[in-house]
Write a protein that holds these residues in place. Structure first.
Motif, PDB file in Angstrom:
ATOM      1  N   UNK A 109     -10.390  13.216   0.660  1.00 38.62           N
ATOM      2  CA  UNK A 109      -9.973  14.357  -0.152  1.00 38.62           C
ATOM      3  C   UNK A 109      -9.494  15.482   0.754  1.00 38.62           C
ATOM      4  N   UNK A 110      -8.370  16.079   0.380  1.00 37.27           N
ATOM      5  CA  UNK A 110      -7.866  17.237   1.106  1.00 37.27           C
ATOM      6  C   UNK A 110      -6.357  17.309   1.165  1.00 37.27           C
ATOM      7  N   UNK A 111      -5.687  16.193   0.896  1.00 35.84           N
ATOM      8  CA  UNK A 111      -4.226  16.134   0.896  1.00 35.84           C
ATOM      9  C   UNK A 111      -3.746  15.949  -0.539  1.00 35.84           C
ATOM     10  N   UNK A 112      -2.434  16.018  -0.777  1.00 32.44           N
ATOM     11  CA  UNK A 112      -1.934  15.630  -2.101  1.00 32.44           C
ATOM     12  C   UNK A 112      -2.402  14.198  -2.410  1.00 32.44           C
ATOM     13  N   UNK A 113      -2.630  13.906  -3.682  1.00 30.55           N
ATOM     14  CA  UNK A 113      -3.300  12.658  -4.046  1.00 30.55           C
ATOM     15  C   UNK A 113      -2.621  11.401  -3.516  1.00 30.55           C
ATOM     16  N   UNK A 114      -1.307  11.359  -3.502  1.00 33.68           N
ATOM     17  CA  UNK A 114      -0.637  10.154  -3.006  1.00 33.68           C
ATOM     18  C   UNK A 114      -0.887   9.989  -1.503  1.00 33.68           C
ATOM     19  N   UNK A 115      -1.016  11.088  -0.780  1.00 32.17           N
ATOM     20  CA  UNK A 115      -1.290  11.024   0.655  1.00 32.17           C
ATOM     21  C   UNK A 115      -2.746  10.669   0.936  1.00 32.17           C
ATOM     22  N   UNK A 116      -3.674  11.187   0.138  1.00 33.68           N
ATOM     23  CA  UNK A 116      -5.075  10.768   0.259  1.00 33.68           C
ATOM     24  C   UNK A 116      -5.163   9.251   0.098  1.00 33.68           C
ATOM     25  N   UNK A 117      -4.514   8.737  -0.943  1.00 31.99           N
ATOM     26  CA  UNK A 117      -4.534   7.301  -1.222  1.00 31.99           C
ATOM     27  C   UNK A 117      -3.912   6.517  -0.068  1.00 31.99           C
ATOM     28  N   UNK A 118      -2.756   6.966   0.397  1.00 31.66           N
ATOM     29  CA  UNK A 118      -2.052   6.253   1.469  1.00 31.66           C
ATOM     30  C   UNK A 118      -2.878   6.210   2.756  1.00 31.66           C
ATOM     31  N   UNK A 119      -3.608   7.278   3.056  1.00 33.17           N
ATOM     32  CA  UNK A 119      -4.441   7.312   4.254  1.00 33.17           C
ATOM     33  C   UNK A 119      -5.555   6.270   4.160  1.00 33.17           C
ATOM     34  N   UNK A 120      -6.185   6.166   3.014  1.00 34.06           N
ATOM     35  CA  UNK A 120      -7.244   5.169   2.823  1.00 34.06           C
ATOM     36  C   UNK A 120      -6.674   3.760   2.943  1.00 34.06           C
ATOM     37  N   UNK A 121      -5.542   3.513   2.319  1.00 28.94           N
ATOM     38  CA  UNK A 121      -4.924   2.183   2.364  1.00 28.94           C
ATOM     39  C   UNK A 121      -4.548   1.817   3.804  1.00 28.94           C
ATOM     40  N   UNK A 122      -3.952   2.752   4.528  1.00 31.16           N
ATOM     41  CA  UNK A 122      -3.583   2.484   5.922  1.00 31.16           C
ATOM     42  C   UNK A 122      -4.812   2.138   6.747  1.00 31.16           C
ATOM     43  N   UNK A 123      -5.880   2.888   6.571  1.00 27.36           N
ATOM     44  CA  UNK A 123      -7.103   2.626   7.329  1.00 27.36           C
ATOM     45  C   UNK A 123      -7.682   1.253   6.973  1.00 27.36           C
ATOM     46  N   UNK A 124      -7.712   0.902   5.703  1.00 29.33           N
ATOM     47  CA  UNK A 124      -8.236  -0.399   5.305  1.00 29.33           C
ATOM     48  C   UNK A 124      -7.368  -1.524   5.867  1.00 29.33           C
ATOM     49  N   UNK A 125      -6.048  -1.354   5.849  1.00 29.53           N
ATOM     50  CA  UNK A 125      -5.157  -2.363   6.414  1.00 29.53           C
ATOM     51  C   UNK A 125      -5.447  -2.566   7.899  1.00 29.53           C
ATOM     52  N   UNK A 126      -5.592  -1.472   8.632  1.00 28.73           N
ATOM     53  CA  UNK A 126      -5.887  -1.574  10.071  1.00 28.73           C
ATOM     54  C   UNK A 126      -7.269  -2.169  10.309  1.00 28.73           C
ATOM     55  N   UNK A 127      -8.225  -1.761   9.500  1.00 26.54           N
ATOM     56  CA  UNK A 127      -9.604  -2.247   9.637  1.00 26.54           C
ATOM     57  C   UNK A 127      -9.659  -3.758   9.436  1.00 26.54           C
ATOM     58  N   UNK A 128      -8.986  -4.251   8.412  1.00 22.70           N
ATOM     59  CA  UNK A 128      -8.991  -5.684   8.102  1.00 22.70           C
ATOM     60  C   UNK A 128      -8.254  -6.463   9.185  1.00 22.70           C
ATOM     61  N   UNK A 129      -7.175  -5.894   9.722  1.00 24.71           N
ATOM     62  CA  UNK A 129      -6.380  -6.572  10.748  1.00 24.71           C
ATOM     63  C   UNK A 129      -7.090  -6.639  12.102  1.00 24.71           C
ATOM     64  N   UNK A 130      -8.053  -5.753  12.320  1.00 25.58           N
ATOM     65  CA  UNK A 130      -8.708  -5.690  13.647  1.00 25.58           C
ATOM     66  C   UNK A 130      -9.668  -6.847  13.860  1.00 25.58           C
TER      67      UNK A 130
END
Length: 155
Positions: free
Chosen positions: A134-155
């Motif tokens: 929480x802290x950015x516009x909602x689409x950016x909050x969502x995109x940050x979580x998705x990017x992190x999960x993608x990187x986390x799963x790929x690691x």
């Protein structure tokens, strides 16, 4: 500015971002990755990870406020109730020509279908928790979580 994903894209993200497990150490690694990504972008966010009702990770970065924690709780409750991302829930209401606040019959002081909360789904178990930004516009909050999960799963 990040483009708003379609309902089909949001559903595909949820099908794709499924974990094989999620431990206390995994919560620390995912949370730390989110902090790293947010710091790189100087994003004034709060980050929260829960599993089975227990808070496993929380961080508040410079520029975030207590209001971000309130948003985290409200967005997480949407994930817990609907079993999918808070952004997807809001998008489904908007696709029907209404809003979550007007049509869900849920208290907006308790639930917020705004982007930034994503289910932590584990193979064979389903949603076991949530990761929230929480802290950015909602689409950016969502995109940050998705990017992190993608990187986390790929690691």
């Amino acid at each position: 500015m990040t483009a708003a994903p379609s309902i089909d894209e949001l559903q595909a993200q949820e099908r794709r971002l499924v974990l094989t497990r999620f431990t206390y150490d995994d919560a620390w690694r995912l949370g730390s990755l989110l902090v790293e990504l947010a710091r790189e972008r100087r994003a004034p966010v709060a980050i929260d990870i829960t599993r089975g009702g227990q808070q496993l990770f929380h961080a508040a970065l410079p520029g975030s406020t207590p209001d971000n924690d309130a948003w985290i709780h409200r967005k997480r409750r949407v994930v817990e109730r609907y079993g999918c991302s808070s952004y997807l829930v809001g998008a489904r209401f908007r696709a029907k020509g209404t809003t979550f606040e007007d049509s869900s019959r849920l208290d907006p002081d308790t639930y917020a279908a705004h982007g930034g909360a994503f289910p932590l789904a584990v193979e064979g178990a389903g949603a076991i928790g949530a990761v929230v930004v929480s802290g950015l516009p909602q689409v950016e909050d969502h995109a940050l979580v998705v990017e992190a999960l993608e990187r986390f799963i790929a690691a």
